[in-house]
Design an enzyme around this catalytic site. Structure first.
Site: not given
Ligand code: ZN
Length: 133
Positions: A29, A75, A77
């Site tokens: 990530e 962010h 995934h």
């Molecule tokens: Zn997350």
């Protein structure tokens, strides 16, 4: 963080860049902060000291540069079509601005969602801008 600013959209080249970075970091990530020019998200800052794993991306608030006028976070995934914010994400959203993008595998043009600080999905217009050479 400036208060009371409504974010209406994101520059297309910024979104493309975010998806590109998501893809190149996969299966890790990545996490960053979103910065805006008026009501348009135009920049993403990657934070030093962020912990990345395939489980969680955690912002180290103590590593946040002072005066960085961020409006939200972004962010990735790593799992296919996993667009929902986790408990950890919701906690972070509530502390770091009003606009939070989650990208998800396979990081195609539409492999992202935007949420508000409560984790409710919200609209984010994609704006083409003419870049100065
Ligand atoms: Zn997350």
């Amino acid at each position: 963080m400036r208060k009371g600013r409504k974010i209406a959209g994101i520059a297309k080249d910024t979104l493309d860049f975010i998806l590109e970075v998501s893809k190149s970091n996969h299966p890790m990530e990545f996490i960053g902060m979103l910065c805006a020019d008026e009501d348009l998200i135009t920049d993403v800052f990657f934070l030093p000291g962020t912990i990345s794993s395939d489980e969680n991306a955690i912002i180290r608030m103590d590593m946040m540069p002072v005066g960085l006028g961020y409006v939200g976070s972004v962010h990735s995934h790593p799992h296919p079509a996993d667009m929902r914010p986790s408990e950890q994400d919701l906690l972070m959203f509530s502390k770091t601005g009003k606009c939070h993008i989650i990208t998800f595998y396979p990081f195609a043009e539409d492999s992202w969602r935007c949420y508000n600080s409560k984790g409710e999905e919200r609209e984010l217009e994609i704006v083409e801008r003419v870049l100065e050479v």
